[in-house]
Design an enzyme around this catalytic site. Sequence first.
Site, PDB file in Angstrom:
ATOM      1  N   ALA A  64       0.854  -1.192   0.000  1.00 31.54           N
ATOM      2  CA  ALA A  64       0.000   0.000   0.000  1.00 31.54           C
ATOM      3  C   ALA A  64       0.887   1.239   0.000  1.00 31.54           C
ATOM      4  O   ALA A  64       2.063   1.169   0.316  1.00 31.54           O
ATOM      5  CB  ALA A  64      -0.870  -0.017   1.247  1.00 31.54           C
ATOM      6  N   GLY A 105      -0.131  -5.339   0.423  1.00 35.88           N
ATOM      7  CA  GLY A 105      -1.141  -5.226  -0.626  1.00 35.88           C
ATOM      8  C   GLY A 105      -0.663  -5.765  -1.971  1.00 35.88           C
ATOM      9  O   GLY A 105      -1.459  -6.233  -2.787  1.00 35.88           O
ATOM     10  N   GLU A 108      -1.204  -9.404  -1.680  1.00 36.94           N
ATOM     11  CA  GLU A 108      -2.656  -9.636  -1.646  1.00 36.94           C
ATOM     12  C   GLU A 108      -3.267  -9.495  -3.038  1.00 36.94           C
ATOM     13  O   GLU A 108      -4.182 -10.237  -3.399  1.00 36.94           O
ATOM     14  CB  GLU A 108      -3.312  -8.667  -0.656  1.00 36.94           C
ATOM     15  CG  GLU A 108      -2.996  -9.027   0.792  1.00 36.94           C
ATOM     16  CD  GLU A 108      -3.576  -8.029   1.787  1.00 36.94           C
ATOM     17  OE1 GLU A 108      -4.404  -8.432   2.598  1.00 36.94           O
ATOM     18  OE2 GLU A 108      -3.188  -6.853   1.739  1.00 36.94           O
ATOM     19  N   GLU A 128       2.281  -6.377   7.486  1.00 39.23           N
ATOM     20  CA  GLU A 128       1.425  -5.361   8.131  1.00 39.23           C
ATOM     21  C   GLU A 128       1.484  -5.379   9.656  1.00 39.23           C
ATOM     22  O   GLU A 128       1.293  -4.359  10.306  1.00 39.23           O
ATOM     23  CB  GLU A 128      -0.043  -5.547   7.706  1.00 39.23           C
ATOM     24  CG  GLU A 128      -0.354  -5.121   6.296  1.00 39.23           C
ATOM     25  CD  GLU A 128      -0.027  -6.162   5.242  1.00 39.23           C
ATOM     26  OE1 GLU A 128      -0.431  -5.969   4.093  1.00 39.23           O
ATOM     27  OE2 GLU A 128       0.625  -7.187   5.557  1.00 39.23           O
TER      28      GLU A 128
END
Length: 696
Positions: A64, A105, A108, A128
Site C-alpha cells: 500500500a 497489498g 494480496e 502489516e
Amino acid sequence: MAMSTVGYEIDGEVAVLTVEYPPVNALSAAVRTGLGEALERARSDAAVRAVVILGGGKTFIAGADITEFGTDKSKVKPSLQDIQTVLEGFPKLTIAAIHGTALGGGLELALTCHARVAVPAARVGLPEVNLGLLPGAGGTQRLPRLTGVEVGIDLITSGKHIPSQQALALGVIDAIVDDVRSGAVAYAREALAKGISFVPVIERNDKVTGIDAAVFAAARKQVGAKARGKIAPMVIIDCIEAACTRSAAEGLVYEKERFQELFASDQRAALMHYFFAERQARKIPGIPADVKPKPIQSCAIIGAGTMGGGIAMTFANAGIPVTLLDLDQASLDRGLGVVRNNYGISVSRGSISQEKMDSALALITPTLAYDDLATCDIVIEAALERMDIKKEIFFRLDGLMKPGAILASNTSYLSIDEIASVTSRPGDVVGCHFFSPANVMKLLENVRSASTSDETIITVMEMGKMIGKVPVLARNADGFIGNRMLQYYTGEAEFLLEQGATPEQIDRVATRFGMAMGPMSMRDMAGMDMAVVSRKGRAASIPAGERVSPIVERLVEAGRYGQKTAKGFYRYEGREKFSDPEAIAIIESVSKEFGITRREFTDDEVEARLFAPLVNEGAKEIEDGTAIRASDIDVAWVNGYGFPVHRGGPMFWGEKYGLDRIYQMALDAAERNGPRWAPGKLLERLAKEGKGWDAA
C-alpha cells in the site's frame, strides 16, 4: 486516457500490464486507476486470452502507499478490493509476475490472480503486523488456503519476507522463472496450450476445513508469549480462524472489520510513529547534501572481549573483513572461542548455514600487532571503560592509522571530546556505542564530539545501516541518549521499593507494559556487584542533596549479587526465581533507616512512576541538544533497552500519557529525590502550552 502509471502491451495473445510508479510501485490512487483501466481494456480485447501483471523498475508492487493513509487519495476508486474482485472473476487467465518484493497489498493483489510466478531472487510477505495492522485485503483469508493454517499463522503474525524457493514449496507461488517478463508470458502460453483451469485461491478450501480448535489455542499461546502485549498478532489468529469456520465472503467481511479496529488503535498509531521515526533518525539536519560517506571496506577492533567479539561478528556478517586485536594470545583465543561458539549456536538453531558461519569466521583475522590495523578504514576501540586506557589507545592510533581513517570508541558514557583531545585529527574521532550482545542488539548510538566532521558523522550513520543496525546520533554528554535516561528508570524502581512496592510488583508491571524483563530481574541478571562498582565511579558526579537509594549496596553487603550467587532481589533455583523474605527484610530496613512510611501502590501508579522519569530526562536531552529530536530517543530506547515498540518509545508514550502529568510528576520527584529529578524548561513550556514534541 491517463495510462502513464500502467503500461499496456500485447505479446501474442498475452496482454502485459507493467506498473510504472517509482520507487516501489506502491498501490497509490494513480496505480489503482491505471490497473482498473488496463484490465478493462484487456477484457474487451478479443485477441487477448491471458494477462500478465508485473512491476517496472526494481520491484513488483511493494504494498500500500502509506503516505496516502487517511487522506482523500485513499478513497479514490477503484479500491484495491475492487481490483481484486475484478481479477478473481476475470474471464481470462491472470498471472502475477514477481521480481523484487511482493509485500502486503502487493502480495494480496497477486493472491487474487489465477497464478503467481517469481524470479529466484524475489521475496514475498505480509508485513502489516509491524505497523500494528493485519493484511486487510484478504491476506488472512487467502494465504492460509495456499500454505495451510499453521504456516499461515507463522508468516502473517511474524511479518517475515520469504524467498521464492520457500514460497514455491509452501504453495504461495506456482513457478519460478528466470526472466520476469518472458518467463511469465511463456508460463501463460503453456497454461493456455494445456487448457489448465485455475480455481481462484478464495475458493480453495481443502487446507482450511476440518481444522481442530486446538491448533488455534496452541498458536495463541505461542504467539502471545512472543507478542508481549501486541494486539495485532492475536487479531490475525482470530481472522485465520474465521477463514476456517466461516464462508469465504463472511471471512473477508470479518477481516475488514478487525482491520478497522486495529487501524483505530493506539498501537497502530505508535507503530506507525516508530516506522517513520527510524527513517527520520538517519537524517542529520545541518549537514550539506554534497557531503558523502567514506567507503568502509575494512574494520579493526581493539579488544576481543564480549563487546569486541560481538562487534567483529556484526561486521563479518555484513561481509566486511575485520582485524581483531588483543594484548595477549590467551585473550585473543578466548575471544575467538566465544565468537565460534556463538556462530555454532546459530547453526544448530538453523538460523544460519554452516557455509555462512565459515565465510564469516574467515573474515575475522586475529592479531597481537597494532601495525596490522594501519590500513583499515575504521578502527573501533572496545577496551575497558577507563579514560586513561582509552586516551593511551587513541594517542597510539593517531600516529598509526592512515589519513582519513575513522577512529571510533565503543564507550557507553565517557567523553568523546576528551578521548579526541589526544589526537591530531579530532574530526575523525567519533563514538560508536554498540549494545550487548553486539551481534544481536539493533541499536548503534553514534556520538559526535564538538569537533567530529560532517563526513565522519555521515559515514558512521551509513555504516550502521550497512551492518544491519539502527543508527541514532547523539551529542557528547554523560551517558549519551540511552544510559543517561536509564539511571532514572532503575533509580525510581529502587525508590518505589523503599516506599512499599515489592520487586515482584515492579517487575510484573514492567513486563505487563511490554518490557522484556523488569528492572529488578535485570539487576539480578547483570550482577549487582557490577552495579555497585559503576555507582561508586559515578558517585562524584552526583550533586549534594541528591538521594540515591542504598538498597543495591545493602543487598551486595549481604552477599546477594543476583543470579550468580543464587540470591539478589529474588532467590534462584537454576533459572527459576522465587520471592525471598530475606530480600524484603533488607529493603524494609532501608525504609526504616530513612524514616520512609511504606504503603501499597496500584499497578497503574507503579507504571507511571517507572516511565515518567524517562520522559522528563528525554525532554532535557532535546533541550540541551544531546538528542536531535524526541523520535530519536524513541528509536534508541526501542532498540537498545527493549522499550516496547507497540508503545512507540518513551517520548511517544509520554505525549499520549500527557506532558502536563509528566511535568507534575517531575516536580513531585524533585521534592522527594533532589533537583536532578526536576523538570527542565522545555517540558515546562510544552506542558503549560498544552503542546507536544513537534513544538519542541
